[in-house]
Design a protein around this motif. Sequence first.
Motif, mmCIF file in Angstrom:
data_model
loop_
_atom_site.group_PDB
_atom_site.id
_atom_site.type_symbol
_atom_site.label_atom_id
_atom_site.label_comp_id
_atom_site.label_asym_id
_atom_site.label_seq_id
_atom_site.Cartn_x
_atom_site.Cartn_y
_atom_site.Cartn_z
ATOM 1 N N UNK A 1 48.288 105.568 90.887
ATOM 2 C CA UNK A 1 47.543 106.807 90.996
ATOM 3 C C UNK A 1 46.668 106.754 92.247
ATOM 4 N N UNK A 2 46.640 107.842 92.972
ATOM 5 C CA UNK A 2 45.737 107.982 94.120
ATOM 6 C C UNK A 2 44.469 108.660 93.614
ATOM 7 N N UNK A 3 43.346 107.983 93.769
ATOM 8 C CA UNK A 3 42.060 108.521 93.326
ATOM 9 C C UNK A 3 41.432 109.389 94.402
ATOM 10 N N UNK A 4 41.537 108.924 95.642
ATOM 11 C CA UNK A 4 40.909 109.623 96.760
ATOM 12 C C UNK A 4 41.857 109.617 97.946
ATOM 13 N N UNK A 5 41.772 110.669 98.714
ATOM 14 C CA UNK A 5 42.550 110.764 99.941
ATOM 15 C C UNK A 5 41.611 111.231 101.042
ATOM 16 N N UNK B 55 43.035 105.864 98.661
ATOM 17 C CA UNK B 55 42.341 104.894 97.819
ATOM 18 C C UNK B 55 42.999 105.032 96.454
ATOM 19 N N UNK B 56 43.714 103.982 96.056
ATOM 20 C CA UNK B 56 44.665 104.094 94.956
ATOM 21 C C UNK B 56 44.578 102.914 94.003
ATOM 22 N N UNK B 57 45.384 103.031 92.929
ATOM 23 C CA UNK B 57 45.560 101.903 92.024
ATOM 24 C C UNK B 57 46.176 100.737 92.780
ATOM 25 N N UNK B 58 45.969 99.551 92.254
ATOM 26 C CA UNK B 58 46.561 98.344 92.803
ATOM 27 C C UNK B 58 47.985 98.198 92.306
ATOM 28 N N UNK B 59 48.820 97.578 93.114
ATOM 29 C CA UNK B 59 50.182 97.253 92.700
ATOM 30 C C UNK B 59 50.384 95.750 92.876
ATOM 31 N N UNK B 60 51.412 95.224 92.229
ATOM 32 C CA UNK B 60 51.714 93.796 92.347
ATOM 33 C C UNK B 60 51.970 93.407 93.800
ATOM 34 N N UNK C 108 39.060 100.352 94.707
ATOM 35 C CA UNK C 108 40.361 100.958 94.959
ATOM 36 C C UNK C 108 41.096 100.212 96.062
ATOM 37 N N UNK C 109 42.393 100.049 95.891
ATOM 38 C CA UNK C 109 43.213 99.495 96.963
ATOM 39 C C UNK C 109 43.221 100.525 98.090
ATOM 40 N N UNK C 110 42.961 100.077 99.306
ATOM 41 C CA UNK C 110 42.928 100.966 100.470
ATOM 42 C C UNK C 110 44.242 100.837 101.227
ATOM 43 N N UNK C 111 44.864 101.972 101.465
ATOM 44 C CA UNK C 111 46.156 102.015 102.147
ATOM 45 C C UNK C 111 46.087 103.020 103.285
#
Length: 181
Positions: free
Chosen positions: A1-5, A11-16, A63-66
């Motif tokens: 899930x993306x929380x913020x753009x 700024x999203x959920x973390x993935x493996x 949040x994971x930053x991408x």
Amino acid sequence: MIYLETSRLYLRDWSAADLEPFCNMNADEDVMKYFPRMLSHEETERFYQAILSEFEDYGYGLYAAEVKDSKEFIGFIGFHRATFEADFTPCVEIGWRLKKEAWGKGYATEGAKACLDYGFHQLGFSEIFSFTAEINAPSINVMRKIGMEPVKTFHHPNVEQDSPLNKHVLFQSDIDHSRKP
């Protein structure tokens, strides 16, 4: 899930898939310069699990930053529930840690501004704190750029007393401050 753009970040959920670059980032002596030590792979895995648990417990977290254009994981920006022994805890802390290749591009400021807005207007926080070692000028600069106000200095109880990282600065923002132009 993306929380913020933002214009350049998700700024999203973390993935493996984030775990390996997260381990590399936490083992980088430049990235960890203002922390007591670099983190081992196992310590980063425990930190990763703690981040996931905080999302489950509170509905928010770091949040994971991408980077949107490249889909590259660059670190984290977000919230943490600080509970160490201090006169301002427990509190909601805003924080960030980015890999060094992402430094100097304004990502921390961009993401943290979006987080403050989200925290106050979506999550309902009335105040948000940030703190770092007094010698961490880059993070203090971000705190100032996002409009946080200095409150005081304190000695962090989880950092060795004789460490140059023990003396911390505390910054704060509140809902009223966030409404100012």
